[in-house]
Design an enzyme around this catalytic site. Structure first.
Site, PDB file in Angstrom:
ATOM      1  N   GLU A  53       0.872  -1.174   0.000  1.00  0.00           N
ATOM      2  CA  GLU A  53       0.000   0.000   0.000  1.00  0.00           C
ATOM      3  C   GLU A  53       0.907   1.221   0.000  1.00  0.00           C
ATOM      4  OE1 GLU A  53      -2.560   0.240   3.450  1.00  0.00           O
ATOM      5  OE2 GLU A  53      -3.170   2.291   2.962  1.00  0.00           O
ATOM      6  N   ASP A  64      -4.717  10.034   9.518  1.00  0.00           N
ATOM      7  CA  ASP A  64      -3.412   9.544   9.951  1.00  0.00           C
ATOM      8  C   ASP A  64      -2.967  10.150  11.271  1.00  0.00           C
ATOM      9  OD1 ASP A  64      -2.546   7.670   7.914  1.00  0.00           O
ATOM     10  OD2 ASP A  64      -2.658   9.379   6.547  1.00  0.00           O
TER      11      ASP A  64
END
Lengths: 271, 433
Positions: A53, A64
């Site tokens: 990924e 995040d």
């Protein structure tokens, strides 16, 4: 379901036939620089990561936590461009591992959804993971990914209703990304039991392949998740290996060590 | 309550506006447009984890709208706590500087409790939070006005409160940080990215994803994912509705122009909304022109931006060729934001509202002028609207009115928080020894 070619589903099915879950490893494009991130991804594949990924750095990564924010901020400051992703995908895909690109939506919109899909397919990319694009807003992406035979990996969360699980499972191609917990990326002491419930519910809602991410960082957690999911997605723990290293070569060694440990953890899950 | 509208021929431009509003009217009034989309703008570009909470909020909001008890409680709070209705003040000495025999009226949102329009939306959402049974609110703040209003409502309604504020802004607005802490809120300085409002929103969104079951994100403007743009507009409708009635009582007319500053755009949307379906009323939004559009140091989305997605909505956005969010600059922390409410992008695309940049210098000059001509110290944000109105002077003739131009300005906040910025700007402090 019977998608052919470079998609992640074929790899996940092959592993499932061997009685094994996939290890999916995240790294951001451009950390420590573009070439360095390609080398790191290849080192990770050598060490046992099944699917890569690759994250496109973005200024406002709301899903995040601090580790990935830090790496991404560095990648942007170092001059990483969105278009760099295609060359990087091509070089990583040459290893044989399917490469999914993880990207927030605005960089794709700006590049053009159709052109992005075309160039990703031409580079041999498997598809996209889209943390801030829900199927409700994805009409253009669904059409483009159909045209170019790309995976579209949408997320589900412990808060998703049964109706939304079914809608997302129907819209997805490749696999469905189940967020193990309510929160952003980062390491956590334990994987909650809501992850297993979410995988079960997502399968019941029609998803063929379900992989689990967010908060998985240790071999023991990888073993646990591999016991009930088709794939284990690890990000921050791998990025941390690069961030903490004194130089790029040391970073790759540490990354390979962590990846190998995680791969062993995944491998020991089922007989 | 409606103002009397005299018949008139009007200019070619105003006839064009008439046609635009008439054509749009076939789809219902612009003022009642509901999300998730405003034309091609708006939507919900959010992590799936937040969708359930947004649906819950949407449901709770529409239930509350249909419940007379909710409206009555909000009205009572506004009357007894906020200090509504806020006055309408004519400012003739300031208006002389506009020229063209213009009459200028200020809608005095600066006189609300906590010092700005922000309290309108905050009290509305805080009452919804109680209805949803949540115990904690989080908020972002730039200048600190929304943070102070949220901390205030949290104290009033016994809610836990965390406010995210860019580290850069905590320095610029130290007084508001202290105010929020006095009110019992936790203020978290955000030390990532550009350390301003957009990064505070990122951090608030991360908190919300992790704590959505117990926590409401009390978003402070008409941006963000559906239902925030329509809901926050509706909580600020009262500004325009009061002003329209007050102006009709004073003058018997509708204004010829309505002006407001536009950061996220909540005060502008609140005052525009009462006039958006009146084709004779020109709407002007003034953005932060910073050091000038050519300098690249500004926050003028409609002059330097393009459609894109940030913080959950598609709207005009300051972004580079890669879709990365650009850094912004403004002397005013409250206008220092790279995107804008999607309904403003929609009004812009329809040609229904006009958006223009105002530089730091123009805003500070207007700030000083209002202080000296009228004895009112405005927020630097609101001074952008005043500067925009001063610049309208030369074009008033082209409006071809048969009466003196009547201009309504939303004075969205007071300038107490900006005194140290202004003192530095104008060199009003004694030299350090």
């Amino acid at each position: 379901m019977t998608d052919i070619g470079r998609g992640s589903a074929a790899r996940l099915h092959a592993l499932r036939d061997q009685g094994r879950a996939a290890l999916i490893g995240y790294l951001p494009l451009g950390y420590p620089d573009v070439d360095g991130s390609v080398d790191a991804a290849l080192a990770m594949v050598d060490a046992g990561v099944d699917v890569v990924e690759l994250g496109v750095p973005y200024t406002d990564p709301v899903m995040d936590g601090p580790t990935i924010q830090h790496a991404v901020e560095h990648a942007l400051a170092a001059g990483t461009r969105v278009r760099d992703v295609f060359g990087a995908v091509e070089r990583i895909a040459a290893s044989g591992a399917p490469v999914l690109v993880m990207t927030y939506w605005n960089p794709v919109l700006r590049y053009g959804v159709g052109p992005f899909a075309r160039d990703l397919a031409a580079a041999g990319g498997a598809g996209l993971i889209t943390p801030d694009l829900i199927p409700d807003e994805a009409t253009e992406w669904v059409a483009a990914s159909d045209e170019h035979h790309l995976d579209r990996v949408f997320l589900v969360a412990p808060s998703s209703t049964p109706e939304r699980l079914a809608m997302t499972a129907a819209a997805a191609r490749g696999f469905v990304y189940a967020a193990s917990t309510m929160g952003v990326t980062g390491t956590r002491a334990q994987v909650g039991d809501q992850a297993e419930r979410l995988v079960r519910d997502t399968r019941a809602a029609g998803a063929d392949l379900v992989c689990v991410g967010l908060g998985v960082s240790t071999a023991a957690q990888a073993t646990q998740v591999a016991g009930f999911a088709d794939g284990v997605i690890v990000g921050s723990a791998l990025v941390r290996a690069l961030l903490d290293a004194t130089d790029a070569a040391a970073g790759r060694r540490e990354l390979a060590r962590v990846a190998a440990e995680l791969a062993a953890g995944v491998g020991s899950a089922r007989g | 309550m409606t103002g009397h509208v005299p018949p008139r021929g009007g200019s070619a431009a105003s006839q064009g506006l008439h046609r635009a509003v008439a054509a749009l009217g076939e789809r219902g009034p612009l003022a009642e447009q509901m999300g998730p989309y405003f034309g091609e703008f708006g939507g919900r570009f959010v992590p799936e984890a937040l969708v359930a909470a947004l649906d819950e909020l949407d449901t709770a909001y529409h239930k509350a709208l249909a419940d007379p008890a909710f409206g009555a409680e909000l009205e009572r709070l506004h009357r007894t706590y906020t200090g509504r209705p806020s006055p309408l003040t004519e400012v003739p000495r300031f208006a002389e500087h506009v020229g063209g025999r213009a009459r200028v009226f200020l809608k005095r949102e600066d006189l609300n409790h906590t010092g700005s329009h922000k309290i309108n939306n905050v009290l509305g959402q805080a009452l919804l939070v109680k209805r949803m049974g949540k115990k904690r609110v989080i908020a972002e703040t730039g200048a600190g006005q929304h943070g102070v209003a949220t901390a205030t409502a949290a104290a009033l309604l016994d809610l836990d409160c965390t406010v995210y504020m860019g580290e850069e802004d905590t320095r610029r607005q130290a007084l508001n940080v202290a105010r929020m802490r006095l009110l019992g809120a936790e203020v978290v300085p955000v030390r990532i990215g550009s350390r301003t409002l957009k990064d505070a929103i990122n951090e608030a969104l991360r908190d919300w994803v992790a704590n959505v079951e117990t926590t409401h994100y009390l978003l402070g403007t008409v941006t963000g994912p559906h239902p925030f743009p329509e809901m926050v507009r509706d909580f600020h409708r009262v500004i325009g509705e009061e002003a329209r009635a007050q102006l009709a009582e004073e003058t018997g007319r509708l204004p010829d122009a309505v002006a407001a500053c536009v950061g996220g755009g909540s005060n502008a949307m609140g005052i525009f909304n009462a006039f958006v379906d009146e084709p004779d009323v020109r709407l002007f939004g003034f953005e932060a022109g910073g050091e000038g559009i050519d300098s690249g140091r500004h926050a003028s989305r409609f002059s330097g931006g393009a459609p894109g997605v940030l913080h959950g909505a598609r709207s005009y956005l300051l972004q580079d060729s890669d879709g990365q969010t650009l850094p912004t600059h403004s002397v005013s922390a409250g206008l220092d934001y790279p995107s804008v409410g999607p309904a403003h992008a929609w009004l812009h695309s329809l040609g229904r509202a006009t958006y223009r940049p105002v530089t730091d210098t123009e805003a500070m000059d207007a700030f000083a002028l209002l202080c000296r001509t009228e004895g009112i110290i405005p927020a630097i944000e609101s001074a952008h609207a005043l500067a925009g109105v001063l610049a309208l002077g030369p074009e008033l003739d082209s409006w071809a009115l048969d009466h003196d131009p009547l201009i309504l300005v939303n004075l969205s906040g007071r300038g107490d928080k900006d005194v140290s910025t202004a003192a530095q700007w104008f060199g009003l402090l004694e030299e350090d020894v």
